[in-house]
Design a protein around this motif. Structure first.
Motif, short mmCIF file in Angstrom:
data_model
loop_
_atom_site.label_atom_id
_atom_site.label_comp_id
_atom_site.label_asym_id
_atom_site.label_seq_id
_atom_site.Cartn_x
_atom_site.Cartn_y
_atom_site.Cartn_z
N GLY A 12 0.80 -1.22 0.00
CA GLY A 12 0.00 0.00 0.00
C GLY A 12 0.83 1.27 0.00
O GLY A 12 0.31 2.36 -0.17
N GLU A 13 2.13 1.09 0.18
CA GLU A 13 3.00 2.28 0.23
C GLU A 13 3.54 2.62 -1.16
O GLU A 13 3.71 1.74 -2.01
N THR A 14 3.83 3.89 -1.35
CA THR A 14 4.48 4.34 -2.58
C THR A 14 5.66 5.23 -2.16
O THR A 14 5.48 6.23 -1.48
N ARG B 127 5.18 14.39 0.75
CA ARG B 127 4.54 13.21 1.35
C ARG B 127 3.04 13.45 1.45
O ARG B 127 2.61 14.53 1.87
N GLY B 128 2.27 12.48 1.03
CA GLY B 128 0.82 12.61 1.11
C GLY B 128 0.19 13.08 -0.19
O GLY B 128 -1.04 12.99 -0.36
N GLU C 69 -0.78 7.39 -3.54
CA GLU C 69 -0.42 8.43 -2.58
C GLU C 69 1.03 8.22 -2.14
O GLU C 69 1.41 7.11 -1.74
N VAL C 70 1.83 9.26 -2.22
CA VAL C 70 3.24 9.16 -1.85
C VAL C 70 3.33 9.03 -0.34
O VAL C 70 2.84 9.89 0.41
N THR C 71 3.95 7.94 0.13
CA THR C 71 4.05 7.74 1.58
C THR C 71 5.44 8.03 2.11
O THR C 71 5.61 8.29 3.28
N LYS C 72 6.41 7.97 1.25
CA LYS C 72 7.78 8.21 1.71
C LYS C 72 8.63 8.77 0.57
O LYS C 72 8.42 8.42 -0.59
N ILE C 73 9.55 9.65 0.92
CA ILE C 73 10.49 10.18 -0.07
C ILE C 73 11.89 9.75 0.36
O ILE C 73 12.28 9.96 1.52
N ASN D 80 16.94 5.96 -9.53
CA ASN D 80 15.88 6.94 -9.27
C ASN D 80 14.56 6.43 -9.83
O ASN D 80 14.52 5.84 -10.90
N GLY D 81 13.49 6.67 -9.14
CA GLY D 81 12.18 6.25 -9.64
C GLY D 81 11.17 6.14 -8.53
O GLY D 81 11.32 6.79 -7.47
N ILE D 82 10.17 5.30 -8.79
CA ILE D 82 9.10 5.09 -7.81
C ILE D 82 9.17 3.63 -7.38
O ILE D 82 9.39 2.74 -8.22
N PHE D 83 9.02 3.39 -6.11
CA PHE D 83 9.14 2.03 -5.58
C PHE D 83 7.81 1.60 -4.95
O PHE D 83 7.27 2.32 -4.10
N ILE D 84 7.33 0.45 -5.41
CA ILE D 84 6.09 -0.12 -4.85
C ILE D 84 6.33 -1.62 -4.61
O ILE D 84 7.33 -2.16 -5.09
#
Lengths: 771, 242
Positions: free
Chosen positions: A536-538, A552-553, A568-572, A579-583
């Motif tokens: 559920g985190e992004t 965040r958020g 929804e971004v949960t952590k930076i 570099n990118g987005i981690f799920i």
């Protein structure tokens, strides 16, 4: 009168030649850098533009399931120039012993779009990248390229080894960055002959009866209206085509094109950074030198004024030295700059990219070069006018008087208890504020440049080690296509653990901005990375969050193919390379968009183990952590060149500034030094006075330089951004120590050089008269 | 190798002996600035060396002061031939044995009057303030040269020269840049300094009137001494025009 002034100019020029030499040198360096980088930019831009134009680089790449007559009819009706080709990613090697490598194999039909530039040999047959060819000492017509292909025929899958004799070498613009994979081009006829023969042998069919067309999987398009073309193609494939459209790319997604364009951009930005710093220091040195000249000649100026020579005439006489020195320095600098800098830069470009030699033509931007010479000469004149201005406004009677203003040395009573050497040094600094400022800024510039040079290296090391030492802990990474890969991996000796990941190239939109980046689907609470992701985190990289102003958020929209999701971004997190987005959740993206990867933990990683991974069926390319880091370092090698250039020029700057300073001090104080000698002061105490003076300015300059080092590093790297790395700025403590040592050593060497000059000062000659 | 030191004979009588002293210039020594000069100078003498420009008088002064190298000959002071000294010992010689007074003062522009004198102060010797008092400038000790008149600057220059209590005071045209009245004061000061007759004061000048106040007058032309006379009854400075 003019004749007399001409003679005076010549005599003054030669009598002050050593002093003027430092002005010529610094102007030489500034104009060399300026003209060199301008020429390099024009040459490189011209070479790459010619390259793209002559090879007719595509504007759009469509990856499709297949190409049938209807598809061809569609593209024909679309009114765009197009070409179909077969693209295979596999491993290729040389049977005579060269280890296999990742290869991008292009099978061409006609070669109308994105056609290669043939360097040697002939187009028909098998053509390989010229750098791969020369780096591996291959021979045309003798060495063969061997690779394995999977081929589907009548629902049956065939896999067989093919080998082709190398018939030529090429430069292919869409694969010009031959870091990790070999571009290989094979003509349709040559490829089909081999493939069909192999299939016929396997099936026992008569070759003459066998007709097999190429299974094209790419369509290249030349168009001016990218958006309209992509929309039309997408609509066609969704509604009418029998084949599927996997994805489409434009030039901004082709790594080689992006790197070449960003290299052009960097070469342009190079013009603004270092030449400007050197020009600034040049201005200070001209200002000080000419100011010193007029101060030294104040009584002569007073005499000229008293006999009725107009101020303008006198000003022109002294100002033309600035112009003359700048003209000499800039002409020499331009000649050397054009001859040296592009040559050095192209050594680097040719190491990293395959650029056709024929397109690298010396392109001298004459207008800009003339502007550089004219501009610097004018600058020299104007700076000299400023330097003369104050003294020329004095009355002749004042100029003919004794030359020392006591106003600046008044109020120095507190210095009474200091030793003579230190007291004199401090007062001399106060008497000559412009010279002090020049020397301080010069040393500050040198220190800042050195720190920047070391800081670039530190930043690169820190950035890379941040990801591959802190964020990620795997020993080997590989991408794969076959599920059997995981099974075969168990045979890898020393393997203790592995984790799978998926990578997708997605479009992210948030806050009215859109960016293409990688989406990593990793395991929940992965042990291979400190980027901890729960269901559920992004998690998003800080560089992307900063660029898109995401906090965040915030909600972000991720688009891939026809799938669009909101997260929804949960952590930076801070990352540099990855570099990118981690799920860790599966959002149902199409499998065809995914690159499957594996992070492996393994003891004693050796080349044999990497070769083993690469030999497993279904693997693309495996790298150890150190190979991966080497790969990144190669891609950013241009920055390393910059680092070394910076250090060399920083030391050169320090030498010129300090030599100029020493010469100024010796020149204006020859009488004082001679008097001290007559009074029996020994060489050591005289040298100490000079050393203290230089040291005080150097310490001040070094402190300012240390403060400016970090901002300069950020400035230099921010205009030299590279795609592969997000800089995490850092200057190590040892870099500060090294910079201080280098500046200190330079001061010591220059001061020692002046030792003989002081020794040679002739007491009798120096004290003969006021003049 | 024994370190060279400047050690004078204990029984030194204050005499300076110049023997066959020559100084030639040019590639082939074609310019003879000083040619085979021999003379002896004695403690307490106020010597005026007269000569036209280029006669060799300043060259003689420079050689006496250890500021230049000789071509031939010797200068013997208390058993030491200063022409044979190393540069380092010559520096010590200039620091301890001779005092210089220049035509254009050559003061350090960024040092006060007192600090300029302190430049030459030797440990255990006369104090700089005392030297300044002797030349009558105790009230201007904290002024920089640019704040002093020409005469005052020359007095600072003399204070700087006498603070080390030199054996020889070498003055090169000390009144050359001054008006007549100030020039007289400077000469008077130099005479007063030698009231105890413990120094050799050598004044190089082209002003022949100055010779009238000297104990001894030496005339030089083309590098040779053609006149050397002791004056039994020199005039006082007030009696002459300069």
């Amino acid at each position: 009168m003019n004749r007399v002034f001409k003679k005076l100019t010549i005599r003054t020029f030669f009598s002050n030649f050593k002093q003027f030499l430092s002005v010529i040198l610094i102007v030489f360096m500034a104009s060399m850098l300026l003209s060199g980088f301008i020429t390099n930019y024009y040459m490189f831009d011209n070479a790459i533009t010619t390259y793209f134009n002559k090879t007719n680089l595509a504007d759009l790449w469509f990856y499709v399931e297949g190409v049938d007559e209807n598809d061809e009819q569609f593209f024909s009706n679309l009114g765009v120039e197009y070409e179909k080709r077969l693209y295979i990613e596999t491993k290729a090697g040389i049977p005579s012993g060269l280890a296999s490598n990742n290869a991008k194999i292009y099978i061409y039909d006609e070669g109308k779009i994105s056609n290669p530039y043939i360097e040697t040999g002939q187009w028909w047959g098998c053509v390989i990248d010229k750098n791969v060819y020369s780096n591996n000492n291959l021979q045309l017509g003798i060495d063969e390229i061997q690779f394995t292909v999977s081929y589907e025929y009548l629902g049956q899958n065939f896999e067989f080894d093919l080998s082709f004799v190398i018939t030529g070498t090429m430069s292919l613009d869409e694969c010009a960055d031959s870091f990790s994979s070999w571009p290989i081009l094979i003509s349709k006829e040559a490829f089909l002959t081999k493939v069909n023969t192999a299939i016929c042998e396997m099936l026992g069919i008569d070759y003459q009866e066998f007709i097999q067309e190429l299974p094209y999987n790419q369509i290249l398009v030349k168009t001016e209206d990218l958006e309209a073309t992509v929309s039309a193609v997408q609509e066609y494939y969704q509604t009418s085509s029998q084949n599927e459209l996997y994805y489409s790319f434009d030039r901004t997604s082709i790594e080689s094109v992006v790197l070449l364009n960003s290299e052009i951009d960097q070469s342009r930005k190079m013009i603004y950074v270092f030449p400007i710093i050197f020009l600034f220091v040049s201005i200070l040195i001209i200002l000080t030198t000419i100011n010193q000249l007029v101060l030294q000649e104040r009584q002569r100026i007073g005499t000229l004024k008293s006999i009725g020579i107009p101020d303008k005439k006198i000003m022109r006489h002294y100002s033309k030295f600035g112009a003359l020195l700048c003209a000499i320095g800039s002409v020499l600098g331009v000649i050397f700059g054009i001859a040296i800098i592009p040559s050095i830069m192209f050594i680097k470009y040719n190491l990293v990219y395959s650029i056709p030699d024929d397109y690298v033509v010396l392109t001298i931007p004459y207008l800009y070069i003339l502007l550089v010479i004219f501009g610097i000469t004018l600058l020299g004149y104007l700076v000299s006018v400023c330097a003369c201005h104050s003294i020329l406004h004095k009355k002749p009677v004042d100029l003919l008087r004794f030359n020392v203003s006591s106003s600046r040395i008044k109020g120095t009573g507190r210095l009474k208890k200091l030793p003579f050497t230190l007291k004199m040094a401090i007062r001399n600094i106060r008497i000559k504020p412009i010279r002090t400022i020049m020397a301080t800024i010069g040393i500050a510039g040198c220190m800042a440049l050195l720190l920047c040079g070391f800081g670039i290296g530190d930043t690169l090391d820190y950035s890379i080690s941040y990801d591959f030492g802190r964020n990620f802990h795997y020993d080997i990474t590989t991408t794969y296509t076959d599920d059997m890969f995981e099974y075969n991996l168990y045979q890898l000796p020393g393997m203790t653990y592995y984790e799978k990941y998926e990578k997708m190239y997605v479009s992210v939109s948030a806050n009215n901005s859109v960016k293409n980046t990688n989406l990593f689907k990793i395991e929940e609470q992965s042990l291979m990375t400190d980027i901890y992701v729960l269901s559920g985190e992004t998690v998003i990289s800080k560089s992307i969050a900063d660029e898109m102003e995401i906090s965040r958020g915030d909600k972000i929209t991720i688009t891939l193919g026809s799938k669009m999701i909101e997260l929804e971004v949960t952590k930076i997190v801070t990352t540099s390379v990855m570099n990118g987005i981690f799920i860790c959740d599966d959002y149902g993206f199409d499998e065809s968009y995914k690159t499957l990867g594996m992070w492996i933990e393994c003891s004693d990683v050796t080349d044999e183990k990497i070769d083993f991974i690469n030999s497993i069926n279904g693997t693309n390319t495996g790298y150890s952590m150190s190979q991966y880091i080497d790969n990144i370092n190669t891609k950013i090698s241009s920055i390393n060149i910059m680092t070394n250039t910076l250090k060399i020029f920083a030391i050169a700057l320090a030498i010129v500034v300090l030599l100029n300073l020493i010469l100024l001090i010796l020149k204006e104080r020859v009488r004082e030094i001679a008097t001290l000698k007559v009074l029996g002061r020994n060489q050591k105490s005289i040298m100490l006075t000079l050393l203290f003076e230089i040291l005080i300015m150097s310490i001040c300059g070094s402190i300012i330089g240390m403060i400016l080092g970090y901002p300069l590093l950020v400035l230099v790297l921010s205009i030299n951004k590279v795609e592969v790395l997000n800089y995490l700025y850092k200057i190590n403590f040892i870099s500060y120590i090294l910079s201080i040592l280098i500046v200190g050593l330079t001061i010591l060497v220059v001061t020692l050089l002046s030792y003989n000059k002081v020794k040679k000062i002739n007491m009798i000659e120096s004290l003969k008269s006021v003049e | 190798m024994k370190k060279e030191e400047l050690i004078f004979d204990e029984n030194y009588d204050g005499a300076v002996t110049i023997s066959h002293l020559s100084k030639y210039y040019g590639e082939n020594n074609e310019v003879k600035a000083l040619d085979n000069v021999t003379l002896q100078l004695f403690k307490g003498q106020f010597v005026v060396i007269l000569g036209a420009s280029g006669s060799g008088k300043s060259t003689l002064l420079n050689l006496l002061g250890g500021m230049d190298t000789v071509t031939e000959g010797s200068i013997n002071i208390a058993g030491v031939d200063i022409t044979k000294l190393s540069e380092k010992t010559k520096t010590k010689y200039r620091r301890e044995v001779v005092g210089f007074v220049f035509q254009f003062y050559n003061l350090m522009p960024n040092l006060t009057a007192l600090e300029n004198v302190e430049l030459s102060e030797l440990p255990g010797g006369m104090k700089s303030e005392e030297a300044l008092k002797l030349v009558g400038l105790e009230n201007r000790k904290n002024n920089f040269p640019s704040e002093l008149s020409g005469g005052e600057q020359q007095r600072v220059s003399i204070a700087r020269a006498i603070v080390k209590n030199p054996t020889m005071l070498l003055c090169d045209e000390p009144t050359g840049a001054l008006d007549s009245k100030t020039g007289k004061k400077i000469i008077k000061l130099l005479q007063d300094i030698n009231i105890n007759k413990d120094k050799i004061i050598i004044v190089v000048t082209h002003n022949s009137n100055l010779a009238k106040v000297a104990d001894r007058v030496i005339k030089i032309s083309d590098g040779k001494i053609f006149f050397d006379e002791i004056q039994e009854n020199p005039l006082s400075i007030e009696e002459i025009d300069i």
